[in-house]
Design an enzyme around this catalytic site. Structure first.
Site, PDB file in Angstrom:
ATOM      1  N   ASP A   1      -7.767  -7.053   8.481  1.00 28.65           N
ATOM      2  CA  ASP A   1      -7.658  -5.881   7.606  1.00 28.65           C
ATOM      3  C   ASP A   1      -9.011  -5.280   7.236  1.00 28.65           C
ATOM      4  OD1 ASP A   1      -4.917  -6.430   7.599  1.00 28.65           O
ATOM      5  OD2 ASP A   1      -5.072  -7.680   5.813  1.00 28.65           O
TER       6      ASP A   1
ATOM      7  N   GLU B   1       1.660   1.252   6.388  1.00 25.00           N
ATOM      8  CA  GLU B   1       0.867   0.596   5.350  1.00 25.00           C
ATOM      9  C   GLU B   1      -0.622   0.795   5.636  1.00 25.00           C
ATOM     10  OE1 GLU B   1       2.529  -3.270   5.868  1.00 25.00           O
ATOM     11  OE2 GLU B   1       1.275  -3.756   7.599  1.00 25.00           O
TER      12      GLU B   1
END
Length: 546
Positions: free
Chosen positions: A41, A215
């Site tokens: 991420d 997301e």
């Protein structure tokens, strides 16, 4: 030879041998991933000629690693966003809970690090928070909880030219029928009070038909357009990066007809990199554009043992147009031309730790927050002592394990331990760890040397033999997803005790979870009180040729 290269040549001659300098041309290359091991991420921001990058860390402490670079290729560790035990409560967190999807940004001299804290024991299970710092090296603040958000994950901030700040995140879908449906919300935020202002706007549901798991939203502005970049398709094979844009920050947003702008979903497992997604853009100092994203390196067949890593990809676009990712290729490449930036000299991670410092290196990490009495580097110079605590690896506790991420396709791990067990409960040695449900212990225990596998709730002894010496060395050689275990008593020779162990137990595909595999030193009294300890003289983790 061009003038630039000639100038570089004479400069190097002038300064040698006092120091070295690398003069890169655009024919020079770098190798992906730029940050190997379980660093997923990625989020990135630029401050002048400096670049800062953050990663998720889930249940591991210290958490939320922060990196610094000047050339986007060579990264040095700057700090951890979570570096004090009182910032968050890690005790009892299940695997893959904890700190999710941080997003680093900078505005008016302050660094912001919003992320989602996940604890399935909470009523909702999620809370969104922001950490701040005036120096990326820390210290980072205690968390400011964004209390007026409902269920949602992966927050980020955007600072507009009019001085307003905006909060973005994934938001639960309302009235959606298909699994994995959700929205991207945006809402103004007052950063003085850390309160949201007004009402949320919903600006995206994903680019794909029946899009799943939109997301990781990131927003930036270019050529009077607001560009919204998101991940969708889940974190596995169908992971992808998509983009939309609008002249109005609150929408409506036009989805790019060329979406997804980056994915390896159609390559199956034939490419060296899989699971590509969750990206962030940065405009470099020389007006180049680059993207950081996560991906995985399958080791043998399709097994992802190392976890999700950080990659760098070039971006090209013309004014008012949509971005082209990895021009001419459309994929994340193993070898890529370097950015047109000054080379950033960074010390490589030492392959051997002799524990001769009074502080552990940043590469060492703990499963949840460690007990204050867990270890000492001061008992004997050149060693680390681990006190045997009753906490256990197969529980959601803070065990006596100090580990580092597996980073190489092929590697060798070696350590030397001095340990004499005083009861059948006590054990110490080396551990390869994926989660509380998937690990292998290579330990000294009750006058024996043992290899024990934990898979789900089942514990299996893979090898046992009489202990020949209380001072012993352990060696594990990893060849992709195969592991070979060897042992050497003090004064003796190496003996292979378990060959070609099937390491797929550590893979995300078999054991699930969001993090990769760790290896490290370990000691435990397994539920019973103990005043015993184990001492490790060194730990070496080095790459082997592919």
């Amino acid at each position: 030879m061009g003038f630039k290269y000639l100038l570089c040549f004479f400069y190097v001659i002038a300064i040698l041998p006092s120091k070295s300098l690398t003069c890169f041309s655009q024919s020079a290359t770098f190798t992906n991933p730029i940050i190997p091991g379980a660093y997923p991420d990625p989020s990135i921001c630029r401050v002048g000629d400096d670049y800062y990058l953050s990663n998720s860390s889930f249940e591991y402490f210290p958490g939320l690693p922060i990196w610094h670079s000047k050339d986007l290729v060579h990264w040095e560790h700057a700090s951890f966003g979570i570096h004090r035990k009182n910032q968050f409560k890690f005790e009892g967190l299940a695997s893959s809970a904890g700190a999710w999807a941080s997003s680093i940004s900078h505005h008016n001299g302050v660094f912001y690090l919003p992320f989602t804290w996940v604890d399935w024991r909470m009523k909702v299970g999620f809370k969104n928070v922001i950490l701040t710092a005036t120096d990326p090296a820390g210290p980072w603040s205690d968390p400011s909880i964004i209390t007026d958000t409902i269920w949602g994950i992966d927050p980020s901030l955007f600072f507009d030219e009019d001085g307003k700040a905006y909060w973005l995140m994934n938001h639960p879908a309302v009235g959606f029928s298909h699994p994995g449906a959700s929205s991207i919300m945006i809402q103004e935020i007052d950063l003085k009070t850390m309160k949201l202002v007004g009402n949320p706007s919903f600006i995206g549901r994903g680019a794909m038909l029946s899009s799943q798991y939109p997301e990781g939203p990131k927003l930036f502005k270019k050529d009077n357009f607001y560009y919204l970049v998101i991940a969708e398709g889940g974190t596995g094979q169908f992971h992808a990066v998509t983009i939309s844009r609008s002249k109005n920050i609150l929408g409506p947003y036009e989805s790019y007809e060329g979406n997804p702008i980056l994915t390896h979903r159609s390559l199956a497992y034939t490419h060296p990199f899989i699971n590509i997604g969750h990206a962030d853009f940065v405009q470099a100092a020389k007006d180049e554009w680059w993207m950081v994203c996560l991906g995985s390196r399958p080791l043998g067949a399709k097994d992802n043992i190392l976890g999700r890593e950080t990659f760098l990809v070039p971006v090209k676009w013309d004014k008012g147009e949509w971005p082209v990712i990895s021009p001419g290729y459309g994929q994340v490449r193993q070898v890529e031309k370097i950015p047109n930036l000054k080379n950033h000299q960074v010390a490589s991670i030492p392959t051997r730790d002799d524990f001769d410092s009074t502080r552990l290196s940043y590469v060492w990490t703990f499963i949840r927050t460690p007990n204050a009495n867990l270890y000492s580097l001061l008992e004997k110079k050149g060693s680390i002592k681990i006190n045997l605590l009753p906490t256990q690896l197969n529980k959601v506790e803070s065990p006596g394990f100090i580990g580092q991420r597996l980073r190489f396709r092929n590697g060798e791990m070696t350590t030397k331990a001095t340990f004499k067990s005083k009861s059948k409960n006590e054990e110490a040695g080396m551990v390869i760890y994926k989660s509380e449900k998937a690990f292998v212990k290579f330990v000294l225990n009750n006058k024996q040397i043992k290899i024990v596998q934990q898979k789900d709730s089942l514990e299996t002894t893979l090898y046992t033999a009489p202990l020949l010496s209380t001072t012993s060395e352990f060696k594990v050689i990893q060849r992709e997803n195969k592991f070979t275990f060897s042992y050497r008593p003090e004064g003796g020779s190496w003996t292979t005790v378990l060959d070609s162990y099937d390491g797929r137990i550590f893979s995300v595909e078999q054991s699930g979870g969001f993090m990769g595999t760790f290896v490290g030193v370990y000691g435990s009294s397994q539920g019973a009180p103990s005043k015993n300890s184990v001492t490790f003289d060194y730990f070496e983790y080095k790459p082997l040729e592919d």
